[in-house]
Structure formats: C-alpha cells, structure tokens
Enzyme design. Structure first.
Site, short mmCIF file in Angstrom:
data_model
loop_
_atom_site.label_atom_id
_atom_site.label_comp_id
_atom_site.label_asym_id
_atom_site.label_seq_id
_atom_site.Cartn_x
_atom_site.Cartn_y
_atom_site.Cartn_z
N GLU A 71 0.81 -1.22 0.00
CA GLU A 71 0.00 0.00 0.00
C GLU A 71 0.85 1.27 0.00
O GLU A 71 0.52 2.23 -0.68
CB GLU A 71 -0.95 0.03 1.20
CG GLU A 71 -2.08 -0.97 1.14
CD GLU A 71 -3.16 -0.62 0.13
OE1 GLU A 71 -3.20 0.52 -0.36
OE2 GLU A 71 -3.99 -1.50 -0.16
N ASP A 103 -6.66 7.91 0.05
CA ASP A 103 -6.22 6.96 1.06
C ASP A 103 -4.99 7.53 1.76
O ASP A 103 -4.15 8.15 1.12
CB ASP A 103 -5.90 5.61 0.42
CG ASP A 103 -7.11 5.02 -0.31
OD1 ASP A 103 -8.23 5.15 0.21
OD2 ASP A 103 -6.92 4.44 -1.39
#
Length: 142
Positions: free
Chosen positions: A51, A69
């Site tokens: 990520e 995000d």
C-alpha cells in the site's frame, strides 16, 4: 504569485516530510508492542509494503470516487477518517486523516484494526498480493 506557488508546493510535500519510512521489522515490533496479535503481523507487513512501501506520510492519488487513502495502511477518507478539506466522511475511526500521516502509527494501527474487524483483509485492494506469500517476521524478534 511566486510566493503563492511556493506555499502550494510546500503544502503538497509536507505530509511526506512529516512521515517516516519503516520496514517490516520496525512495523512488526511496534505493532506487537501495541498488542496486535503476532499471527497477524506478517499480513500487516505485506499490506504496508504494497500500500505505501512502509511510508507513513503517503496520501494516495484520488480514487475513482474522489476519495483518497492515507498513511502506511492507506486508509480511505470517505469511510474511515476525516479529511482536512472538510468534505463529507463517515469517519468510522473518529480520527483526522492527518493523524494517519505522522511518525506515530498508533492512530493508523487502531483504525486499520477497526477496518479489519468490519471488512476483513479484502478491504485492502492489495490483499491479493498477500494471500499467498507473506513476509517473514520471526527474525524481527530475535
């Protein structure tokens, strides 16, 4: 005009400056010290690797729904944290998105555990990279 441009550039790079880059062992040790189950640490390391490359100060590019995000686990601002822009968020973790960008990963870990509890590992789009090989963490505790 030039001063305004300088301020805008500074604002864009500030989260990266405030964050830090961890590695699988530093993440595993900190999460273990926070009480995260040792049998989950490899999974969290894999998610953080894919990520954010273990970087705490990362804000991802806009998603197709306009959300972003945040942090080492790339936690979504539509559902889990309140963005500083003031745009609507369900803010399920009751935390500002900026709190997920700091060197202190406590807020990120607490929120990620809440996401896991409600949505499971598949809440992370990169989970498919982690469902086979997981990075070892045993050597982090020797």
């Amino acid at each position: 005009m030039r001063a305004l441009l300088g301020i805008c550039v500074l604002a864009l790079v500030t989260p990266a400056v405030l964050g830090r880059t961890m590695d699988r062992c530093s993440l595993a040790r900190e999460m273990a010290n926070m009480g995260v189950s040792r049998d989950q640490l490899s999974k969290w390391a894999c998610i953080a690797e894919h990520e954010s490359s273990y970087r705490t100060g990362v804000v991802g590019p806009p998603n197709t729904d306009g959300s972003n995000d945040y942090g080492i686990f790339q936690i979504n601002d539509m559902y889990w944290c309140q963005p500083s822009s003031g745009k609507f968020s369900h803010n399920g973790c009751d935390v500002s998105c900026n709190a997920l960008l700091t060197d202190d990963i406590k807020s990120s870990v607490r929120c990620a555990l809440k996401v896991l509890g409600q949505q499971g590992w598949s809440a992370w789009s990169t989970w498919h990279y982690c469902s086979g090989y997981l990075p070892p963490i045993d050597d982090c505790f020797v």
